[in-house]
Enzyme design. Structure first.
Site, short mmCIF file in Angstrom:
data_model
loop_
_atom_site.label_atom_id
_atom_site.label_comp_id
_atom_site.label_asym_id
_atom_site.label_seq_id
_atom_site.Cartn_x
_atom_site.Cartn_y
_atom_site.Cartn_z
N GLU A 198 0.69 -0.77 -0.12
CA GLU A 198 -0.04 0.08 -0.22
C GLU A 198 0.79 1.33 0.08
OE1 GLU A 198 -3.27 -0.09 3.30
OE2 GLU A 198 -2.80 2.34 3.32
N GLU A 205 -1.64 11.12 4.02
CA GLU A 205 -2.94 10.68 5.02
C GLU A 205 -2.69 12.57 5.91
OE1 GLU A 205 -3.79 6.67 6.92
OE2 GLU A 205 -1.80 7.00 6.11
#
Length: 289
Positions: A171, A176
């Site tokens: 991933e 974020e």
């Protein structure tokens, strides 16, 4: 106090590779031809002689391009996320050259598998429609400021070449942020042999480029992905690098699992264990900014 109406609106303004803006997304994506990407060593931004712009989405058509993007529908069964993702225009819409991902208070809404949540939100991805192996990807994004929000711009593998479970196939988290800390943005990469035998290499607040602050302003977030290396950028400045995907690793190749096609994802999570809050996990999903 409970949130009784719309409480977040994330804009993505450009996708290069991908560009994103406040709950509004727009931008373009740049990727290298694979042969060039293997040896690319030049700094950001890539020059025309090194990179070929193969795709972009400026969100100028007034609606989501469903030839490229698909809504993710349902709940997210990890990290204690408190919302259901829908394909409704009240959660995902395009206007003014921007993609808007919107969170709403909807008490008792039913997600997949009969689970009830109190919020709905937006999540789009290019799974099975647009995938890449290596390249440069960026998005111009203006993040929301509600304490319960957890927006992300990230990439996932399009096929399970190295196993069925997360994070065996990897991933890539390009950025974020946390609505509870507007001066925070982070990059990460995850891989491993199982959910209990894994590793990740994330950046920290202290790694951010000098002068970076306030994610509710427009910023450009990107990743340069080459063989064995992930280099992350904010506003054209490198601030985090992951090199060598050591053990535990489910891949049997030197650069795996980051050597297969990945697709793009943009989502606005509500609540979740990533966010800081009074309860330490997701209780702040019920707090108003």
């Amino acid at each position: 106090m409970l949130i009784k109406k719309r409480f977040l609106n994330t804009k993505f303004k450009a996708v290069t590779g991908l560009m994103v803006a406040t709950a509004i997304i727009s931008g373009s994506i740049f990727t290298l031809p694979i042969d060039n990407a293997k040896s690319a060593g030049s700094p950001y931004p890539p020059t025309d002689s090194e990179y070929e712009k193969v795709w972009s989405d400026e969100f100028n058509e007034g609606s989501l391009d469903t030839n490229v993007w698909s809504p993710y529908i349902g709940g997210w069964n990890a990290s204690e996320v408190q919302g259901c993702y829908t394909g409704s225009a009240e959660n995902i819409n395009v206007s003014g050259g921007s993609l808007n991902l919107i969170g709403l208070y909807k008490p008792g809404v039913t997600c997949n598998k009969g689970k009830n949540k109190d919020f709905t939100s937006g999540f789009i991805e290019t799974r099975d429609k647009k995938t890449w192996t290596y390249g440069y990807f960026e998005a111009r994004i203006k993040m929301p400021n509600n304490k319960s929000t957890w927006p992300a711009f990230w990439m996932s593998p399009n096929e399970k070449r190295y196993g069925d479970g997360w994070p065996m196939n990897g991933e890539i988290d390009i950025v974020e942020t946390k609505g509870s800390d507007l001066d925070y943005a982070a990059a990460d990469a995850h891989w491993g042999k199982s959910i209990t035998n894994k590793t990740h290499k994330n950046s920290h607040k202290s790694d951010l480029p000098a002068g970076f602050s306030n994610t509710t302003d427009w910023h450009t977030y990107g990743v340069k992905w080459t063989e064995g290396k992930l280099e992350y950028f904010i506003d054209g400045k490198s601030y985090h690098t992951v090199e060598g995907f050591g053990q535990p690793n489910a891949a049997n190749t030197p650069h795996g699992p980051f050597d297969v096609p990945f697709f793009l994802r943009l989502n606005m999570a509500i609540g979740g264990t990533y966010i800081d809050g009074p309860g330490g996990k997701w209780s702040n999903a019920y707090n108003v900014v």
